[in-house]
Design a protein around this motif. Structure first.
Motif, short mmCIF file in Angstrom:
data_model
loop_
_atom_site.label_atom_id
_atom_site.label_comp_id
_atom_site.label_asym_id
_atom_site.label_seq_id
_atom_site.Cartn_x
_atom_site.Cartn_y
_atom_site.Cartn_z
N TYR A 199 32.02 37.49 33.41
CA TYR A 199 32.18 37.21 31.99
C TYR A 199 30.90 37.53 31.21
CZ TYR A 199 33.58 34.82 27.75
OH TYR A 199 33.91 34.53 26.45
N SER A 242 37.72 47.19 25.94
CA SER A 242 38.66 46.14 26.30
C SER A 242 38.05 45.45 27.52
CB SER A 242 40.05 46.72 26.59
OG SER A 242 40.11 47.23 27.88
N GLU A 243 37.85 44.14 27.39
CA GLU A 243 36.99 43.42 28.33
C GLU A 243 37.43 43.54 29.79
OE1 GLU A 243 36.44 39.46 26.98
OE2 GLU A 243 35.49 40.12 25.11
N GLY A 244 38.75 43.57 29.97
CA GLY A 244 39.27 43.60 31.34
C GLY A 244 38.93 44.88 32.08
N TYR A 271 36.33 44.92 35.10
CA TYR A 271 36.57 44.40 36.45
C TYR A 271 36.97 45.45 37.50
CZ TYR A 271 35.70 39.85 34.62
OH TYR A 271 35.08 38.78 34.05
N PRO A 272 37.90 46.33 37.14
CA PRO A 272 38.22 47.39 38.11
C PRO A 272 36.98 48.20 38.47
CG PRO A 272 39.84 47.39 36.36
CD PRO A 272 38.79 46.40 35.97
N ILE A 291 40.90 40.06 42.77
CA ILE A 291 40.81 40.54 41.39
C ILE A 291 41.55 39.60 40.44
CG2 ILE A 291 42.79 42.13 41.33
CD1 ILE A 291 40.32 43.98 40.01
N GLU A 331 39.29 36.59 39.80
CA GLU A 331 38.15 36.90 38.94
C GLU A 331 38.60 37.02 37.49
OE1 GLU A 331 36.09 40.40 40.12
OE2 GLU A 331 34.18 39.60 39.42
N LEU A 332 39.73 37.66 37.30
CA LEU A 332 40.26 37.82 35.95
C LEU A 332 40.66 36.47 35.37
CD1 LEU A 332 40.39 40.39 34.48
CD2 LEU A 332 42.79 40.62 35.07
N HIS A 390 37.70 34.75 34.11
CA HIS A 390 37.30 35.38 32.85
C HIS A 390 38.16 34.87 31.71
CE1 HIS A 390 35.51 38.74 30.47
NE2 HIS A 390 36.57 38.50 29.75
N LYS A 410 42.19 40.83 23.47
CA LYS A 410 40.80 41.30 23.44
C LYS A 410 40.34 41.68 24.84
CE LYS A 410 37.00 41.61 20.97
NZ LYS A 410 35.77 41.45 21.69
N ILE A 411 40.99 41.09 25.83
CA ILE A 411 40.54 41.30 27.19
C ILE A 411 41.28 42.43 27.89
CG2 ILE A 411 40.38 40.21 29.46
CD1 ILE A 411 40.19 37.64 27.27
N ILE A 412 42.57 42.47 27.75
CA ILE A 412 43.31 43.50 28.49
C ILE A 412 43.72 44.67 27.61
CG2 ILE A 412 44.17 41.93 30.25
CD1 ILE A 412 46.76 41.83 28.64
N GLY A 413 43.30 44.66 26.35
CA GLY A 413 43.67 45.76 25.46
C GLY A 413 45.07 45.53 24.93
N TYR A 454 46.84 48.37 31.29
CA TYR A 454 45.75 47.70 31.97
C TYR A 454 46.03 47.55 33.46
CZ TYR A 454 42.27 44.46 33.43
OH TYR A 454 41.24 43.90 34.12
N VAL A 503 43.80 48.94 36.71
CA VAL A 503 43.36 48.13 37.85
C VAL A 503 43.87 48.75 39.15
CG1 VAL A 503 43.46 45.87 38.94
CG2 VAL A 503 43.31 46.04 36.47
N GLU A 514 42.06 51.71 40.61
CA GLU A 514 40.76 51.47 41.23
C GLU A 514 40.89 50.86 42.62
OE1 GLU A 514 38.05 52.54 40.14
OE2 GLU A 514 38.07 52.61 37.95
N MET A 515 42.12 50.50 43.00
CA MET A 515 42.31 49.87 44.29
C MET A 515 43.01 50.83 45.24
SD MET A 515 43.58 46.24 42.83
CE MET A 515 43.82 45.33 44.34
#
Lengths: 107, 250
Positions: free
Chosen positions: A26, A39-41, A44-45, B33, B36-37, B40, B53-56, B62, B66, B69-70
């Motif tokens: 965070y 976009s904050e998320g 993490y990736p 993941i 962690e999210l 957050h 605001k976080i995931i767009g 989104y 993710v 990346e995995m």
């Protein structure tokens, strides 16, 4: 801003922020979004990938405000990688700045 | 102090978990993941930030980011494939043994073995190819589906061929049938231990045993058929339900 470009820059930002001290997700995201619109998320990736590539190690730490926090710490490998990226970045921005200067003068 | 997440955030995390699982990701990695999210989101909500605001703007986009990346968890995929192959094999063999002694045409035996070998070989090649190239998840899945279709097509072809071509039929006597059944049972047990799941045993038992036991009763054939399929599929349904509940508790 171009997505691919932003991704690369984001990587650099994360590495820079971890150079002096360990931080948790965070906190990292806040530091970055104070300066750049993201976009904050999406951080993490990226953190996952860089950890997997051996640039970070992680550890959990209790927090008084909620669930325990996952802290990220830069490894030696990460530090070297950061150095490389910074050199690239400097070259890149110098080049772009030079082009801007010339472009503006021509007008 | 424990903070409760908003329902919207909870929903999103749950969706993300399902999405990642169905894209074939490793479950420990998914847990990591998502946790962690979650922490957050807790902190963000405490500061009065909306989830957008976080995931767009788009949760779907989104989730894809993710997922990209995995890495896909090939070991789990491989497990599923083995379970399916041996499930099909052992089901056929057990059912036939319970119905009487085994007898297969040469074409059937050779065909089954050849198709299994071809399939295993292709799967290995495909996994190697996929993991050494940077394909998008869609391309990876298309390749895996295509590989999955090949044995299906070959099996259908073989059954038609078996109808039209006469090949010598091999009769396994009583001892022979028992030996084949015992070997199959050993394989089923070995795979169940290796994959740490009882699903193969449960499904094969549920598919073969009710039919066999009912054939010993005096019920008429129609009732037997209906009862055995109700018990088989009902049983499998119950098994899957219970094991998913147990997984959730873990």
């Amino acid at each position: 801003m171009n997505v691919q470009f932003k991704k690369g820059v984001l990587e650099l930002c994360v590495l820079v922020l971890l150079d002096k001290q360990d931080r948790y997700g965070y906190e990292l995201v806040q530091k970055i979004s104070d300066q750049i619109a993201i976009s904050e998320g999406s951080v993490y990736p990226l953190l996952r990938r860089l950890t997997k590539e051996g640039y970070f190690t992680t550890y959990l730490k209790e927090s008084s405000e909620g669930p325990s926090r996952k802290y990220y710490a830069l490894t030696e490998e990460g530090r070297t990688y950061l150095g490389d990226l910074l050199t690239d970045w400097e070259k890149f921005t110098n080049g772009v700045n030079q082009l801007i200067k010339e472009g503006v003068r021509d007008e | 102090m424990q903070y409760e997440l908003s329902n919207k955030s909870k929903r999103f995390l749950e969706d993300l978990r399902v999405y990642l699982f169905s894209s074939g990701k490793k479950s420990e990695e998914i847990d990591e993941i998502v946790e962690e999210l979650e922490s957050h989101l807790v902190e963000a909500e405490q500061h009065g930030k909306p989830i957008e605001k976080i995931i767009g703007k788009s949760p779907k986009d989104y989730m894809e980011t993710v997922a990209d990346e995995m890495a896909i968890d090939f070991r789990t995929w491989f497990k599923y494939i083995l379970i399916i192959i041996f499930g099909a094999f052992s089901f056929t063999i057990f059912r036939d043994v319970l119905a009487g002694n085994l007898s297969y045409s040469l074409l059937e035996i050779v065909g089954h073995l050849a198709i299994t070998l071809i399939f295993t070989f292709l799967t290995f090649i495909a996994f190697k190819y996929i993991s050494s190239n940077n394909f998008s998840n869609t391309v990876q899945l298309v390749i895996l589906y295509l590989i999955g279709m090949i044995p299906l097509g070959l099996f259908i072809g073989m059954y038609f061929l078996n109808e039209s071509i006469r090949t010598p039929v091999i009769q396994f006597g009583e001892t022979g049938s028992m030996i084949v059944a015992a070997i199959t049972l050993l394989f089923v047990l070995a795979i169940s231990i290796w994959t740490k799941t009882g699903i193969l045993i449960a499904i094969v038992t549920l598919l073969t045993l009710p039919e066999y036991l009912l054939s010993k009763t005096t019920l008429n054939l129609e009732t037997q058929l209906i009862l055995s399929s109700v018990i088989s599929f009902g049983g499998i349904g119950i098994y899957l339900f219970i094991s998913s509940q147990l997984n959730k508790d873990k």
